[in-house]
Motif scaffolding. Structure first.
Motif, mmCIF file in Angstrom:
data_model
loop_
_atom_site.group_PDB
_atom_site.id
_atom_site.type_symbol
_atom_site.label_atom_id
_atom_site.label_comp_id
_atom_site.label_asym_id
_atom_site.label_seq_id
_atom_site.Cartn_x
_atom_site.Cartn_y
_atom_site.Cartn_z
ATOM 1 N N LEU A 40 0.833 -1.383 0.059
ATOM 2 C CA LEU A 40 -0.054 -0.062 0.019
ATOM 3 C C LEU A 40 0.742 1.375 0.126
ATOM 4 C CD1 LEU A 40 -2.814 -0.950 2.475
ATOM 5 C CD2 LEU A 40 -2.809 -1.217 -0.041
ATOM 6 N N ILE A 41 2.098 1.199 0.374
ATOM 7 C CA ILE A 41 3.130 2.336 0.407
ATOM 8 C C ILE A 41 3.523 2.529 -1.054
ATOM 9 C CG2 ILE A 41 4.862 3.437 1.857
ATOM 10 C CD1 ILE A 41 2.655 2.457 3.440
ATOM 11 N N THR A 42 2.931 3.431 -1.753
ATOM 12 C CA THR A 42 3.301 3.581 -3.033
ATOM 13 C C THR A 42 4.603 4.650 -3.390
ATOM 14 O OG1 THR A 42 1.663 4.791 -3.505
ATOM 15 C CG2 THR A 42 1.208 2.438 -4.053
ATOM 16 N N HIS A 43 4.506 5.621 -2.432
ATOM 17 C CA HIS A 43 5.259 6.784 -2.788
ATOM 18 C C HIS A 43 6.008 7.070 -1.511
ATOM 19 C CE1 HIS A 43 2.629 6.828 -6.151
ATOM 20 N NE2 HIS A 43 3.381 7.861 -6.555
ATOM 21 N N HIS A 44 7.221 7.451 -1.601
ATOM 22 C CA HIS A 44 8.435 7.877 -0.553
ATOM 23 C C HIS A 44 9.036 8.990 -1.170
ATOM 24 C CE1 HIS A 44 8.237 3.739 1.196
ATOM 25 N NE2 HIS A 44 8.054 3.581 -0.211
ATOM 26 N N PHE A 45 8.994 10.169 -0.095
ATOM 27 C CA PHE A 45 9.835 11.339 -0.362
ATOM 28 C C PHE A 45 10.670 11.812 0.952
ATOM 29 C CE2 PHE A 45 5.951 11.497 -2.661
ATOM 30 C CZ PHE A 45 6.086 11.805 -3.949
ATOM 31 N N ALA A 46 11.809 12.475 0.578
ATOM 32 C CA ALA A 46 12.599 13.174 1.426
ATOM 33 C C ALA A 46 11.910 14.439 2.143
ATOM 34 C CB ALA A 46 13.821 13.710 0.938
ATOM 35 N N LEU A 47 12.070 14.666 3.040
ATOM 36 C CA LEU A 47 11.619 15.962 3.893
ATOM 37 C C LEU A 47 11.520 17.170 2.951
ATOM 38 C CD1 LEU A 47 9.791 16.944 6.172
ATOM 39 C CD2 LEU A 47 12.169 17.471 7.291
#
Length: 369
Positions: free
Chosen positions: A335-342
């Motif tokens: 379900l976790i499709t997107h990751h970003f840095a702060l």
């Protein structure tokens, strides 16, 4: 560690500012969490624009997972070094609502890193309004849950959304034969509900969304449950006025749905999904649809329908999710499709608001691993 990077919300601004701030000192009953994953949702910016954040500037982010790196004198020292998620719901803990698993109705209700909802003094919110879009977050020790070893920080940050789906499924009280319609199924709440449905009496799923391509991607989430799809863009341009959604749902479920989990944020879809219910069926709304419901009250009486409005979740809901995850019965990493840095948080929020690509659940990584 004396300073940290944080994303800050300011009055009248739709984008967050990245600033360096002092690392907060934990009070006697607090812990300091190094934030490894923080969930984000587009509703956060909408609430900021509407003035629901009462203390500005503030650090948003109500979905927090990380490692406890400091504890106050009266906090449990055994939490030091533990992998944890933070339950963001602030409430008095003593009123009737708090004592009966309905903390979201307490007059003191607010959320760490999010909006205030209660009408009380909100003293806890005054202290704990800053959230997890920062390298460190100070939180009450009593709102920290240790993560099972098999649960990642990313999933730990999204336990709150999964628990919101648990709350909706509980409210639906789905009876046999377990026919469930989920509207706005391609969003965060829809995908969470699909993964959890089989644990709450569901035996058949009808998923409603705008695009068939995006709906088709949901099939694997349902496991062995039978799934049918209703794509709004295939119903014809007149579906909002011609009861096209009701008709399509009834074609698939001639006897009606036992329940509808309605996550439509607006429009006529809620009323049309309601009319797909079987006798005695329940519609649970958690979408924030501000439109009117053009259904006469005597139709509810004759068909013995229930309409339940609910929001957020309680500790019992998050406990249920953590138990399912920890036991290995529930797996949600996909379900976790997107990751970003702060420092990419504003880009992430723009993508979520734009909806030009499927984004089921999104996390930001404030601290470096």
């Amino acid at each position: 560690m004396t300073t940290m990077l944080a994303a800050r919300g300011y009055r009248g601004e739709s984008e967050l500012r990245l600033e360096r701030l002092p690392v907060p000192e934990p009070g006697a009953c607090d812990v300091l969490v190094r934030v490894m994953s923080a969930g984000i949702a587009p509703g956060m910016i909408k609430l900021l624009e509407r003035g629901r954040f009462k203390h500005l500037p503030a650090t948003p982010g109500h979905e927090i997972a990380g490692v406890v790196v400091a504890a106050g004198a009266e906090a449990d020292g055994g939490l030091l070094g533990r992998r944890v998620r933070v339950h963001p719901m602030l409430s008095c803990g003593e009123c009737l609502y708090c004592r009966t698993d309905r903390q979201q109705m307490c007059q003191e209700t607010a959320m760490i890193g999010h909006a205030a909802f209660g009408s009380g003094k909100l003293e806890l919110y005054a202290r704990y309004h800053d959230g997890g879009l920062a390298e460190y977050a100070r939180v009450p020790a009593w709102l920290v849950d240790p993560l099972p070893d098999n649960v990642s920080f990313d999933v730990g940050a999204k336990v709150h959304d999964l628990a919101n789906a648990v709350r909706a499924l509980k409210c639906a009280a789905i009876a046999e034969p377990g026919r469930l319609v989920i509207t706005a199924a391609t969003g965060t709440m829809g995908t969470a509900s699909i993964k959890l449905a089989r644990f709450y009496g569901v035996r058949q799923l009808i998923l409603v969304g705008r695009s068939r391509a995006r709906l088709e991607a949901l099939r694997p989430l349902a496991g062995d449950l039978p799934v049918e799809l209703v794509a709004l863009d295939e119903l014809g341009s007149d579906w909002p006025d011609s009861e096209g959604l009701t008709r399509s749902l009834r074609e698939r479920l001639p006897d009606g749905a036992d329940a509808v989990l309605d996550y439509f944020p607006g429009g006529p879809g809620t009323a049309q999904a309601l009319r797909s219910l079987a006798l005695g069926g329940t519609l649970v709304h958690m979408g924030g649809n501000a439109g009117p419901l053009p259904v006469p009250i005597n139709e509810f009486m004759h068909k013995c329908w229930r309409l339940v409005g609910t929001r957020a979740c309680t500790r019992s809901d998050t406990d249920a999710v953590l138990d399912l995850l920890g036991s290995g019965r529930l797996h949600v990493d996909e379900l976790i499709t997107h990751h970003f840095a702060l420092d990419d948080v504003n880009h992430a929020l723009r993508l979520m608001l734009d909806r030009s690509e499927p984004m089921w659940m999104t996390v930001v990584h404030p601290a470096q691993a």
